[in-house]
Design a protein around this motif. Structure first.
Motif, PDB file in Angstrom:
ATOM      1  N   LEU A   4     -72.167  32.968  33.209  1.00  0.00           N
ATOM      2  CA  LEU A   4     -72.561  33.403  31.879  1.00  0.00           C
ATOM      3  C   LEU A   4     -72.134  32.313  30.909  1.00  0.00           C
ATOM      4  O   LEU A   4     -70.949  32.169  30.601  1.00  0.00           O
ATOM      5  CB  LEU A   4     -71.879  34.733  31.522  1.00  0.00           C
ATOM      6  CG  LEU A   4     -72.053  35.893  32.509  1.00  0.00           C
ATOM      7  CD1 LEU A   4     -71.264  37.095  32.036  1.00  0.00           C
ATOM      8  CD2 LEU A   4     -73.525  36.235  32.706  1.00  0.00           C
ATOM      9  N   LEU A   5     -73.093  31.514  30.450  1.00  0.00           N
ATOM     10  CA  LEU A   5     -72.795  30.426  29.526  1.00  0.00           C
ATOM     11  C   LEU A   5     -72.866  30.976  28.106  1.00  0.00           C
ATOM     12  O   LEU A   5     -73.927  31.414  27.654  1.00  0.00           O
ATOM     13  CB  LEU A   5     -73.791  29.285  29.701  1.00  0.00           C
ATOM     14  CG  LEU A   5     -73.931  28.698  31.112  1.00  0.00           C
ATOM     15  CD1 LEU A   5     -74.921  27.537  31.097  1.00  0.00           C
ATOM     16  CD2 LEU A   5     -72.584  28.255  31.660  1.00  0.00           C
ATOM     17  N   ILE A   6     -71.755  30.935  27.401  1.00  0.00           N
ATOM     18  CA  ILE A   6     -71.654  31.560  26.087  1.00  0.00           C
ATOM     19  C   ILE A   6     -71.327  30.495  25.038  1.00  0.00           C
ATOM     20  O   ILE A   6     -70.300  29.815  25.139  1.00  0.00           O
ATOM     21  CB  ILE A   6     -70.558  32.646  26.088  1.00  0.00           C
ATOM     22  CG1 ILE A   6     -70.888  33.700  27.150  1.00  0.00           C
ATOM     23  CG2 ILE A   6     -70.412  33.278  24.710  1.00  0.00           C
ATOM     24  CD1 ILE A   6     -69.729  34.579  27.514  1.00  0.00           C
ATOM     25  N   ARG A   7     -72.215  30.354  24.077  1.00  0.00           N
ATOM     26  CA  ARG A   7     -71.914  29.423  22.998  1.00  0.00           C
ATOM     27  C   ARG A   7     -70.831  30.020  22.094  1.00  0.00           C
ATOM     28  O   ARG A   7     -70.784  31.244  21.897  1.00  0.00           O
ATOM     29  CB  ARG A   7     -73.167  29.140  22.156  1.00  0.00           C
ATOM     30  CG  ARG A   7     -72.906  28.010  21.152  1.00  0.00           C
ATOM     31  CD  ARG A   7     -74.022  27.824  20.157  1.00  0.00           C
ATOM     32  NE  ARG A   7     -73.676  26.766  19.216  1.00  0.00           N
ATOM     33  CZ  ARG A   7     -74.307  26.533  18.081  1.00  0.00           C
ATOM     34  NH1 ARG A   7     -75.331  27.297  17.732  1.00  0.00           N
ATOM     35  NH2 ARG A   7     -73.916  25.556  17.287  1.00  0.00           N
ATOM     36  N   HIS A   8     -69.997  29.163  21.548  1.00  0.00           N
ATOM     37  CA  HIS A   8     -68.937  29.609  20.645  1.00  0.00           C
ATOM     38  C   HIS A   8     -69.522  30.297  19.401  1.00  0.00           C
ATOM     39  O   HIS A   8     -70.691  30.139  19.062  1.00  0.00           O
ATOM     40  CB  HIS A   8     -68.080  28.421  20.210  1.00  0.00           C
ATOM     41  CG  HIS A   8     -68.855  27.366  19.480  1.00  0.00           C
ATOM     42  ND1 HIS A   8     -69.202  27.476  18.152  1.00  0.00           N
ATOM     43  CD2 HIS A   8     -69.367  26.185  19.893  1.00  0.00           C
ATOM     44  CE1 HIS A   8     -69.889  26.415  17.780  1.00  0.00           C
ATOM     45  NE2 HIS A   8     -70.015  25.615  18.818  1.00  0.00           N
ATOM     46  N   ALA A   9     -68.672  31.006  18.690  1.00  0.00           N
ATOM     47  CA  ALA A   9     -69.051  31.664  17.448  1.00  0.00           C
ATOM     48  C   ALA A   9     -69.026  30.661  16.281  1.00  0.00           C
ATOM     49  O   ALA A   9     -68.703  29.482  16.464  1.00  0.00           O
ATOM     50  CB  ALA A   9     -68.107  32.828  17.178  1.00  0.00           C
ATOM     51  N   LYS A  54     -61.165  24.284  19.982  1.00  0.00           N
ATOM     52  CA  LYS A  54     -60.622  25.511  19.399  1.00  0.00           C
ATOM     53  C   LYS A  54     -61.697  26.573  19.202  1.00  0.00           C
ATOM     54  O   LYS A  54     -61.462  27.765  19.445  1.00  0.00           O
ATOM     55  CB  LYS A  54     -59.958  25.171  18.068  1.00  0.00           C
ATOM     56  CG  LYS A  54     -59.150  26.291  17.455  1.00  0.00           C
ATOM     57  CD  LYS A  54     -58.507  25.837  16.146  1.00  0.00           C
ATOM     58  CE  LYS A  54     -57.525  24.704  16.386  1.00  0.00           C
ATOM     59  NZ  LYS A  54     -56.882  24.267  15.105  1.00  0.00           N
ATOM     60  N   ARG A  55     -62.874  26.180  18.766  1.00  0.00           N
ATOM     61  CA  ARG A  55     -63.903  27.175  18.479  1.00  0.00           C
ATOM     62  C   ARG A  55     -64.360  27.909  19.737  1.00  0.00           C
ATOM     63  O   ARG A  55     -64.722  29.089  19.674  1.00  0.00           O
ATOM     64  CB  ARG A  55     -65.091  26.535  17.766  1.00  0.00           C
ATOM     65  CG  ARG A  55     -65.774  25.381  18.468  1.00  0.00           C
ATOM     66  CD  ARG A  55     -66.734  24.704  17.485  1.00  0.00           C
ATOM     67  NE  ARG A  55     -67.564  23.650  18.051  1.00  0.00           N
ATOM     68  CZ  ARG A  55     -67.218  22.367  18.096  1.00  0.00           C
ATOM     69  NH1 ARG A  55     -66.028  21.991  17.651  1.00  0.00           N
ATOM     70  NH2 ARG A  55     -68.047  21.465  18.589  1.00  0.00           N
ATOM     71  N   ALA A  56     -64.338  27.239  20.881  1.00  0.00           N
ATOM     72  CA  ALA A  56     -64.680  27.898  22.149  1.00  0.00           C
ATOM     73  C   ALA A  56     -63.539  28.787  22.629  1.00  0.00           C
ATOM     74  O   ALA A  56     -63.756  29.927  23.071  1.00  0.00           O
ATOM     75  CB  ALA A  56     -65.023  26.856  23.203  1.00  0.00           C
ATOM     76  N   LEU A  57     -62.307  28.289  22.536  1.00  0.00           N
ATOM     77  CA  LEU A  57     -61.151  29.067  22.986  1.00  0.00           C
ATOM     78  C   LEU A  57     -60.980  30.330  22.149  1.00  0.00           C
ATOM     79  O   LEU A  57     -60.663  31.404  22.687  1.00  0.00           O
ATOM     80  CB  LEU A  57     -59.890  28.215  22.914  1.00  0.00           C
ATOM     81  CG  LEU A  57     -59.801  27.076  23.940  1.00  0.00           C
ATOM     82  CD1 LEU A  57     -58.682  26.116  23.577  1.00  0.00           C
ATOM     83  CD2 LEU A  57     -59.582  27.649  25.345  1.00  0.00           C
ATOM     84  N   GLN A  58     -61.201  30.226  20.845  1.00  0.00           N
ATOM     85  CA  GLN A  58     -61.087  31.407  19.995  1.00  0.00           C
ATOM     86  C   GLN A  58     -62.206  32.410  20.266  1.00  0.00           C
ATOM     87  O   GLN A  58     -61.998  33.621  20.128  1.00  0.00           O
ATOM     88  CB  GLN A  58     -61.077  30.999  18.527  1.00  0.00           C
ATOM     89  CG  GLN A  58     -59.794  30.287  18.114  1.00  0.00           C
ATOM     90  CD  GLN A  58     -59.745  29.962  16.636  1.00  0.00           C
ATOM     91  OE1 GLN A  58     -60.764  29.988  15.945  1.00  0.00           O
ATOM     92  NE2 GLN A  58     -58.561  29.663  16.140  1.00  0.00           N
TER      93      GLN A  58
END
Length: 199
Positions: A4-9, A54-58
Motif C-alpha cells: 500500500l503506497l501512501i503519499r504523505h499528507a 518528516k512529512r512521511a513519518l508524521q
C-alpha cells in the motif's frame, strides 16, 4: 503480498539557509493523516515502512499508533527533492515556480533531478521491502508523489516518470505474486479524504 503506497499528507512550506529542508505537516495535513487508520482498517497490515522525511513519518504515526507497529525507515523512499534547501507544496508551486510547475504537470522531473539515480534508488528500496516481507503479507509504505510515480512508471512501462497527479494521503495498491511478478491493483485511492482534496 500487497504494498500500500501512501503519499504523505499536506506539509508546510519550508526554506533553510543551511542543510536540507524537512517540513512537518500542517494542521490540515495532520487531520488528513488521522483519516488513514480507518481507511486502512480493511487490510491486515503487518508492517510499516517510511521515507525518512518528516512529512512521511508524521503521516505514518497515526497508523503506527493504532496498529502498535514500528515504522521502518527506508532511505531510498525519500523524494527527489530531499537534498534541497527549500520545499514548496505542490499547490503553491504554480505561483512560486511556474516553469517547474509546468514541467511537473507535463510529467517530467525537475531539471535538477538525476532521473536515473532517483529511479534506481526508489526501485531498490521497494525491492528491499518486498525481500523482507512474507509472501502473504500486506504492508503500508509511506512515501511521496514522485516515489509512487516511479513505481508506476516501472510497472506500467510509461515514458514519463510523473504521469499521475498523486494526491495527499492517497493509497496506491501493488500486488506481488509468489514468483515475484508485480501488478498495479489501484492508483490514487482518495475516498477517505474526498472532502479534503485540493482542486
Amino acid at each position: 503480498m500487497q504494498l500500500l503506497l501512501i503519499r504523505h499528507a499536506l506539509p508546510e512550506l519550508a526554506e533553510v539557509t543551511e542543510g536540507r529542508a524537512d517540513p512537518a505537516l500542517t494542521d490540515e495535513g495532520h487531520a488528513q493523516a488521522h483519516r488513514l487508520p480507518a481507511a486502512l482498517a480493511p487490510y491486515k497490515i503487518s508492517g510499516l515502512f517510511s521515507s525518512p522525511q518528516k512529512r512521511a513519518l508524521q503521516t505514518a504515526a497515526p497508523v503506527a499508533e493504532i496498529l502498535a507497529l514500528p515504522v521502518t525507515e527506508q532511505a531510498g523512499l525519500a523524494e527527489y527533492d530531499s537534498e534541497q534547501s527549500h520545499y514548496v507544496p505542490m499547490h503553491e508551486v504554480m505561483e512560486r515556480a511556474p516553469e517547474t510547475y509546468a514541467r511537473i504537470k507535463a510529467g517530467w522531473l525537475p531539471e535538477f533531478v538525476d532521473a536515473d539515480a532517483f529511479r534506481t534508488r526508489v526501485l531498490g528500496a521497494i525491492d528491499n521491502i518486498v525481500a523482507s516481507t512474507d509472501n502473504d503479507a500486506t504492508v503500508a509504505v509511506f512515501c511521496h508523489g514522485g516515489v509512487v510515480n516511479i513505481v508506476l512508471q516501472e510497472l506500467l512501462g510509461l515514458e514519463r516518470p510523473l504521469t499521475f497527479p498523486i494526491e495527499y494521503v492517497s493509497v496506491t495498491r501493488i500486488l506481488v505474486s509468489r514468483n515475484g511478478n508485480r501488478r498495479v491493483a489501484s492508483i490514487n485511492e482518495t475516498g477517505h479524504v474526498r472532502n479534503m482534496l485540493r482542486v
